[in-house]
Write an enzyme that holds these catalytic residues in place. Structure first.
Site, short mmCIF file in Angstrom:
data_model
loop_
_atom_site.label_atom_id
_atom_site.label_comp_id
_atom_site.label_asym_id
_atom_site.label_seq_id
_atom_site.Cartn_x
_atom_site.Cartn_y
_atom_site.Cartn_z
NE ARG A 47 -3.64 2.00 2.86
CZ ARG A 47 -3.36 3.02 3.67
NH1 ARG A 47 -2.20 3.09 4.27
NH2 ARG A 47 -4.24 3.96 3.89
CB SER A 111 -11.69 -0.08 1.62
OG SER A 111 -10.35 -0.46 1.49
CE LYS A 140 -8.62 4.70 4.29
NZ LYS A 140 -9.42 3.58 3.75
N1 TZP Z 1 -8.24 1.05 6.31
C1 TZP Z 1 -9.05 1.19 7.32
S1 TZP Z 1 -8.22 1.45 8.77
C2 TZP Z 1 -6.71 1.36 7.99
C3 TZP Z 1 -6.92 1.13 6.62
C4 TZP Z 1 -5.87 1.02 5.62
C5 TZP Z 1 -5.41 1.52 8.69
C6 TZP Z 1 -4.99 0.29 9.42
O1 TZP Z 1 -3.74 0.49 10.04
P1 TZP Z 1 -3.46 0.02 11.54
O2 TZP Z 1 -2.07 0.58 11.83
O3 TZP Z 1 -3.45 -1.48 11.55
O4 TZP Z 1 -4.51 0.63 12.41
#
Ligand code: TZP
Ligand code: MG
Length: 209
Positions: A47, A111, A140
């Protein structure tokens, strides 16, 4: 590999590491990938919001060596060009339908943030959905309010395609996610910012089994 084989392999995966440059605690993306793969992960998502392609060839070589699936975030073009196993996209019906038509043998992840979106993604050809954020996350920033495990359970029991839980999942709350019956668990920082990434990967894999 065709889609049926890829779907079968996807179903066997549990921990779903997502590698995002920028969440590495100063280590290289390559070092992180290697640690995650030698720790035993059987799927990895690249990503890279700045340039989906810059690490794609390397990720393909190393995931192939470890017999792990490779998913590319956002760029169908990159996924096809580098022979990835799948692409991870947003929730737009049109984008998903176009991807399905252009890449009939690829896994397509979507997503989503609700049951309604999950059902729409499934209908548009997604082979799995990633629901989140389940918990609060800084990774995010615009991900929205945490959905919690009740929503997770609701979506899980109403869709046919595999569901990946994502967002703020770590060793302290993983048990809550597994308790509702989820098998596919995505993590960014709990892995990529761990002091010992290989050890963290092994640890999470054994907790999910
Ligand atoms: N999509 C929803 S939350 C997120 C993504 C890409 C981030 C997830 O990262 P982490 O560090 O596991 O909370
Ligand atoms: Mg995206």
């Amino acid at each position: 590999m065709n889609l049926t084989e890829r779907e079968a392999r996807f179903k066997k995966t549990t921990l779903y590491p997502v590698i995002t440059p920028g969440f590495t605690k100063g280590r290289s993306v390559i070092e992180i990938l290697e640690a995650i793969l030698s720790g035993g992960a059987k799927i990895v998502q690249l990503r890279d919001k700045e340039d989906p392609a810059r690490y794609a060839a390397l990720f393909r070589r190393r995931t192939e060596y470890y017999k792990a699936l490779l998913i590319i975030n956002d760029s169908l073009e990159t996924a096809l060009k580098y022979g990835a196993d799948g692409v991870h996209l947003g929730k737009s019906d049109l984008v998903l339908k176009k991807a399905r038509a252009a890449a009939p043998e690829l896994l397509i992840g979507s997503s989503v943030t609700s049951l309604k979106e999950a059902l729409a993604a499934e209908g548009a050809g997604a082979t799995y959905v990633a629901l989140g954020p389940i918990f609060y996350t800084l990774t995010k920033p615009n991900a929205g309010e945490p959905l919690g495990v009740k929503t997770l359970e609701e979506v899980l029991s109403n869709i046919k395609v595999p569901l990946v839980a994502i967002g703020g999942i770590n060793k302290d709350n993983l048990g809550e996610v597994l308790a509702v019956g989820v098998r596919h668990v995505a993590m960014i920082t709990a892995l990529t910012e761990a002091p010992d990434i290989e050890r963290a990967t092994r640890g999470f894999l054994s907790l999910i089994q």
